[in-house]
Structures are given as C-alpha cells and as structure tokens.
Write a protein that holds these residues in place. Structure first.
Motif, PDB file in Angstrom:
ATOM      1  N   ARG A 117       0.828  -1.339   0.051  1.00 37.98           N
ATOM      2  CA  ARG A 117       0.094  -0.117   0.061  1.00 37.98           C
ATOM      3  C   ARG A 117       0.516   1.313   0.022  1.00 37.98           C
ATOM      4  NH1 ARG A 117      -5.267  -0.940   1.034  1.00 37.98           N
ATOM      5  NH2 ARG A 117      -5.670   1.319   1.541  1.00 37.98           N
ATOM      6  N   SER A 118       2.113   1.151   0.748  1.00 42.37           N
ATOM      7  CA  SER A 118       2.744   2.492   0.859  1.00 42.37           C
ATOM      8  C   SER A 118       3.611   2.576  -0.676  1.00 42.37           C
ATOM      9  CB  SER A 118       3.880   2.345   1.900  1.00 42.37           C
ATOM     10  OG  SER A 118       3.231   2.196   3.034  1.00 42.37           O
ATOM     11  N   GLU A 119       4.050   1.379  -1.233  1.00 38.60           N
ATOM     12  CA  GLU A 119       4.466   1.571  -2.501  1.00 38.60           C
ATOM     13  C   GLU A 119       3.561   2.129  -3.628  1.00 38.60           C
ATOM     14  OE1 GLU A 119       7.739   0.257  -3.708  1.00 38.60           O
ATOM     15  OE2 GLU A 119       7.795   0.575  -1.485  1.00 38.60           O
ATOM     16  N   ILE A 120       2.170   1.831  -3.460  1.00 40.89           N
ATOM     17  CA  ILE A 120       1.297   2.304  -4.485  1.00 40.89           C
ATOM     18  C   ILE A 120       1.355   3.923  -4.168  1.00 40.89           C
ATOM     19  CG2 ILE A 120      -1.050   2.380  -5.294  1.00 40.89           C
ATOM     20  CD1 ILE A 120      -0.879  -0.860  -4.407  1.00 40.89           C
ATOM     21  N   ARG A 121       0.919   4.128  -2.710  1.00 45.32           N
ATOM     22  CA  ARG A 121       0.706   5.527  -2.409  1.00 45.32           C
ATOM     23  C   ARG A 121       1.794   6.375  -2.945  1.00 45.32           C
ATOM     24  NH1 ARG A 121       0.046   4.458   2.342  1.00 45.32           N
ATOM     25  NH2 ARG A 121       1.952   5.132   3.137  1.00 45.32           N
ATOM     26  N   GLU A 122       3.133   6.144  -2.649  1.00 48.14           N
ATOM     27  CA  GLU A 122       4.295   6.816  -2.748  1.00 48.14           C
ATOM     28  C   GLU A 122       4.227   6.739  -4.374  1.00 48.14           C
ATOM     29  OE1 GLU A 122       7.310   5.181  -0.578  1.00 48.14           O
ATOM     30  OE2 GLU A 122       6.263   5.450   1.339  1.00 48.14           O
ATOM     31  N   PHE A 123       4.267   5.965  -5.082  1.00 49.01           N
ATOM     32  CA  PHE A 123       4.541   5.831  -6.663  1.00 49.01           C
ATOM     33  C   PHE A 123       3.322   6.811  -7.332  1.00 49.01           C
ATOM     34  CE2 PHE A 123       3.554   4.146 -10.833  1.00 49.01           C
ATOM     35  CZ  PHE A 123       4.717   4.331 -11.573  1.00 49.01           C
ATOM     36  N   LEU A 124       2.199   6.744  -6.862  1.00 48.55           N
ATOM     37  CA  LEU A 124       1.180   7.473  -7.670  1.00 48.55           C
ATOM     38  C   LEU A 124       1.333   9.103  -7.081  1.00 48.55           C
ATOM     39  CD1 LEU A 124      -2.001   5.337  -7.425  1.00 48.55           C
ATOM     40  CD2 LEU A 124      -0.583   5.734  -9.370  1.00 48.55           C
ATOM     41  N   SER A 125       1.831   9.409  -5.891  1.00 50.20           N
ATOM     42  CA  SER A 125       1.759  10.761  -5.520  1.00 50.20           C
ATOM     43  C   SER A 125       2.920  11.246  -6.183  1.00 50.20           C
ATOM     44  CB  SER A 125       1.668  10.745  -3.870  1.00 50.20           C
ATOM     45  OG  SER A 125       3.010  10.080  -3.518  1.00 50.20           O
ATOM     46  N   SER A 126       4.111  10.637  -6.327  1.00 55.15           N
ATOM     47  CA  SER A 126       5.256  11.012  -6.892  1.00 55.15           C
ATOM     48  C   SER A 126       4.994  11.344  -8.480  1.00 55.15           C
ATOM     49  CB  SER A 126       6.478  10.325  -6.474  1.00 55.15           C
ATOM     50  OG  SER A 126       6.265   8.955  -7.354  1.00 55.15           O
ATOM     51  N   ARG A 127       4.293  10.493  -8.957  1.00 54.99           N
ATOM     52  CA  ARG A 127       4.022  10.806 -10.504  1.00 54.99           C
ATOM     53  C   ARG A 127       3.064  11.977 -10.497  1.00 54.99           C
ATOM     54  NH1 ARG A 127       8.301   8.460 -11.923  1.00 54.99           N
ATOM     55  NH2 ARG A 127       8.865   9.088  -9.719  1.00 54.99           N
TER      56      ARG A 127
ATOM     57  N   VAL B 234     -13.638  11.315  -7.723  1.00 57.86           N
ATOM     58  CA  VAL B 234     -12.417  11.888  -6.930  1.00 57.86           C
ATOM     59  C   VAL B 234     -12.367  10.961  -5.827  1.00 57.86           C
ATOM     60  CG1 VAL B 234     -11.559  13.646  -5.341  1.00 57.86           C
ATOM     61  CG2 VAL B 234     -12.956  14.199  -7.600  1.00 57.86           C
ATOM     62  N   ASP B 235     -13.327  10.203  -5.339  1.00 56.53           N
ATOM     63  CA  ASP B 235     -13.337   9.396  -4.208  1.00 56.53           C
ATOM     64  C   ASP B 235     -12.414   8.070  -4.682  1.00 56.53           C
ATOM     65  OD1 ASP B 235     -14.522  10.877  -2.350  1.00 56.53           O
ATOM     66  OD2 ASP B 235     -16.425  10.062  -2.746  1.00 56.53           O
ATOM     67  N   TYR B 236     -12.826   7.732  -5.904  1.00 57.54           N
ATOM     68  CA  TYR B 236     -12.237   6.419  -6.360  1.00 57.54           C
ATOM     69  C   TYR B 236     -10.774   6.636  -6.452  1.00 57.54           C
ATOM     70  CZ  TYR B 236     -11.526   1.964  -9.012  1.00 57.54           C
ATOM     71  OH  TYR B 236     -11.201   0.955  -9.523  1.00 57.54           O
ATOM     72  N   TYR B 237     -10.328   7.741  -7.175  1.00 62.08           N
ATOM     73  CA  TYR B 237      -9.010   8.066  -7.112  1.00 62.08           C
ATOM     74  C   TYR B 237      -7.993   8.211  -6.028  1.00 62.08           C
ATOM     75  CZ  TYR B 237      -4.545   9.806  -7.973  1.00 62.08           C
ATOM     76  OH  TYR B 237      -2.988  10.015  -8.129  1.00 62.08           O
ATOM     77  N   VAL B 238      -8.606   8.663  -4.855  1.00 62.62           N
ATOM     78  CA  VAL B 238      -8.403   8.790  -3.762  1.00 62.62           C
ATOM     79  C   VAL B 238      -8.085   7.418  -3.164  1.00 62.62           C
ATOM     80  CG1 VAL B 238      -8.738   9.687  -1.120  1.00 62.62           C
ATOM     81  CG2 VAL B 238      -9.139  11.294  -3.009  1.00 62.62           C
ATOM     82  N   ARG B 239      -8.911   6.594  -3.260  1.00 65.49           N
ATOM     83  CA  ARG B 239      -8.776   5.284  -2.620  1.00 65.49           C
ATOM     84  C   ARG B 239      -7.703   4.704  -3.522  1.00 65.49           C
ATOM     85  NH1 ARG B 239     -14.232   4.695  -3.003  1.00 65.49           N
ATOM     86  NH2 ARG B 239     -14.472   3.450  -5.010  1.00 65.49           N
ATOM     87  N   MET B 240      -7.359   4.791  -4.601  1.00 64.70           N
ATOM     88  CA  MET B 240      -6.384   4.171  -5.186  1.00 64.70           C
ATOM     89  C   MET B 240      -4.990   4.905  -4.785  1.00 64.70           C
ATOM     90  SD  MET B 240      -7.284   3.463  -9.221  1.00 64.70           S
ATOM     91  CE  MET B 240      -8.039   5.068  -9.573  1.00 64.70           C
ATOM     92  N   GLU B 241      -4.884   6.131  -4.824  1.00 68.81           N
ATOM     93  CA  GLU B 241      -3.786   6.820  -4.202  1.00 68.81           C
ATOM     94  C   GLU B 241      -3.161   6.142  -2.634  1.00 68.81           C
ATOM     95  OE1 GLU B 241      -2.057  11.178  -3.629  1.00 68.81           O
ATOM     96  OE2 GLU B 241      -2.381  10.465  -5.914  1.00 68.81           O
ATOM     97  N   ARG B 242      -4.415   6.032  -1.927  1.00 66.26           N
ATOM     98  CA  ARG B 242      -3.978   5.491  -0.768  1.00 66.26           C
ATOM     99  C   ARG B 242      -3.635   4.155  -0.625  1.00 66.26           C
ATOM    100  NH1 ARG B 242      -9.352   8.420   2.403  1.00 66.26           N
ATOM    101  NH2 ARG B 242      -8.497  10.478   2.623  1.00 66.26           N
ATOM    102  N   GLY B 243      -3.468   3.427  -1.736  1.00 71.55           N
ATOM    103  CA  GLY B 243      -2.735   2.114  -1.828  1.00 71.55           C
ATOM    104  C   GLY B 243      -3.753   1.078  -2.235  1.00 71.55           C
ATOM    105  N   SER B 244      -4.928   1.559  -2.521  1.00 69.20           N
ATOM    106  CA  SER B 244      -6.134   0.275  -2.941  1.00 69.20           C
ATOM    107  C   SER B 244      -6.157   0.136  -4.362  1.00 69.20           C
ATOM    108  CB  SER B 244      -7.294   0.539  -2.389  1.00 69.20           C
ATOM    109  OG  SER B 244      -8.162  -0.439  -2.654  1.00 69.20           O
ATOM    110  N   LEU B 245      -5.437  -0.528  -4.969  1.00 66.40           N
ATOM    111  CA  LEU B 245      -5.484  -0.622  -6.582  1.00 66.40           C
ATOM    112  C   LEU B 245      -6.095  -2.111  -6.941  1.00 66.40           C
ATOM    113  CD1 LEU B 245      -1.893   0.190  -8.142  1.00 66.40           C
ATOM    114  CD2 LEU B 245      -4.123   1.506  -8.110  1.00 66.40           C
TER     115      LEU B 245
END
Length: 297
Positions: A7-17, A53-64
């Motif tokens: 989840r951290s990997e996903i969050r940090e990757f998406l937020s950095s991009r 927006v809610d769906y993207y926020v969930r993804m960026e929080r680590g839920s793909l």
C-alpha cells in the motif's frame, strides 16, 4: 526490512508521479497563482482519468485491487507514465489484487548448464546472465575479465547494485557515467520490487543498501523505474583503459526472471581493439593462475 508495504509502494508511486505534472503539462487551466500542492491535484487526476475523486483517492491511498485494465490505462495516461512506469503500475495492481497466500516468483538464483554453454560459445564479446536482483549468475571468460573490479569482492553471487552503492570509489572509476548508473540501478530494482514484492532476497538487498548507502536511500525515494534494454556503456578497465561498448539486454523466455547481457563494439573501432586487448589480458591472467610456481633450489 522484513517485507515491502504494498500500500505504501502504491501511495508513494502515484503521489510522486502526480507531483511532477503541472496543469500546463496536462492541458489544464491553472486557476489562481497560489496552488498549495506540487503538480496536479487529486481531483484533476481523477478528471483526466475519468473516475470519481473518491475512487482516485482510494487508489492513491494504496488500494488498486479490483481496478480494471481500462481504469489503469486511463490512470497511466492521466499521469503521463512511460512504458516502464506503466508496467510498474500494472504490477502493483496485480500484486494488490493477489490472494494473501499467493506470492509472485522470486528471481532465479541459478543457471542451467545449457545456458552456461551459450555464454561460453560467445567468444568475442563479454556476456553474462543476471536476475532481477542484479545478481551475476554466470559469465563467459571475457565478461569475467571485463568485470574484474566487480568480482574483486569475494561475496557470491556478485551483485552490481551492491558494487555501485557500497563500493562507490571503485564503481566511480569503473563506470565512467557513474551518476547515470546509480539512477538506473535503483530504478531497475524498484521495477523488480513491483513485480516481486515478496522476494525475500530482494527485500534483504534493498534493506542492506538502504542501511549502508545514503545515495541509495535518495535514489530509492525518487520512486523512479526504468527498463535497461540497450544502449552504450563507458567503462574504464584497469588493464586496458576506456571502453565504449554497446549493450543489449535480452529476456530469456525459457527462464523467466533471467536476462542475457552482451557488450559489443563496432568492427575496427577503438573499443573493438580494446576488447581484443582484454581477451589477451584475460588469457595471460588464466595462464598465470594455472602455471606452477618455479621450483626452489
């Protein structure tokens, strides 16, 4: 580091991009001169990807988990991901949706005898096989000669990422374009971590490098990923000097996770002459190592 937090990997990757793209680059108007976020806002990414927006926020929080291929493609387009970044996103999504008992493959640690024969048949070019952790698993004679500085460390298997980050003085002398090599090494390990986040040997390597190298910590934190398929390398060998070599890195379909790397040089070029000199030096080294010491009187 006992495990990688997906989840951290996903969050940090998406937020950095997201942070690296300006509204202008995304073709969006930038209302107001005082934006409090670097790059795009979450709602702007959601709009570009065609999701709520809610769906993207969930993804960026680590839920793909459960994200469809179409959603992932739209997200990759919105974030302007390149080919390697897109593959990384899909790898993270695949692992996010994997069952808890399922674990991806680990990078192989051995090479079949037939592949060693292939290496030995390549007589005029340095060739070796590595896995996704950058472990050098097999080499032909010319590769062993070329990579003598890397092999000076008795630890086996030799690992080029460990050499680059933990022996920086030797690595700077050997890899002429050291700064680029540093970036590439971390980016390739990050790509492998997305494919195999449960590989214990990979986790241990990343932990070791993170503990012992501030430079690695900086490069790892960038979240960059990169393919390393072909190009040119400038190497300074202690016995033959500068070598500007073309490299090709080829996946081995029969051995998933292994890669064949070959260095070549154009005919009649200074680098081709350097490889011939390297072959002669390698033969001399072998002769010295096998000759019996002179008898003492």
């Amino acid at each position: 580091m006992a495990t990688m937090d997906l989840r951290s990997e996903i969050r940090e990757f998406l937020s950095s991009r997201r942070a690296r793209i300006t509204p202008r680059q995304a073709g969006l108007p930038a209302y107001g001169g005082n934006r409090r976020v670097k790059g795009l806002r979450r709602e702007e990414v959601a709009m570009l990807a065609g999701v709520s927006v809610d769906y993207y926020v969930r993804m960026e929080r680590g839920s793909l988990a459960g994200a469809s291929e179409g959603v992932l493609e739209a997200l990759a387009s919105a974030l302007q991901l390149d080919e390697a970044e897109r593959e990384h996103l899909f790898s993270l999504a695949r692992e996010s949706g994997a069952r808890s008992g399922r674990r991806g493959r680990s990078a192989p640690a051995t090479v079949r005898p037939a592949l060693r024969q292939v290496l030995d048949a390549i007589a005029d070019a340095p060739a070796w096989i590595r896995n996704g952790r950058h472990d050098v698993l097999a080499m032909n004679r010319l590769a062993r000669a070329l990579y003598a500085p890397v092999l000076a460390d008795p630890r086996r298997p030799a690992n080029t990422a460990r050499f680059v980050y933990l022996q920086p003085e030797a690595a700077r002398e050997f890899f002429v374009d050291y700064d680029q090599v540093v970036r590439d090494a971390a980016a390739m390990l990050r790509l492998e971590a997305g494919r195999n986040p449960h590989d214990k040997s990979l986790i241990a390597l990343v932990g070791e490098l993170s503990t012992r190298s501030e430079l690695f910590r900086q490069r790892w934190a960038s979240q960059d990923v990169r393919f390393h398929r072909s190009g040119r390398k400038r190497l300074f060998h202690p016995a033959v000097g500068l070598l500007e070599l073309d490299f090709e890195a080829m996946e081995l379909p029969a051995e998933p996770g292994l890669q064949l790397n070959v260095y070549t040089a154009p005919a009649d070029s200074p680098a081709a002459d350097g490889l011939k000199l390297l072959a002669s030096w390698a033969a001399d080294q072998e002769r010295l190592s096998t000759e019996e010491p002179p008898a003492t009187r």
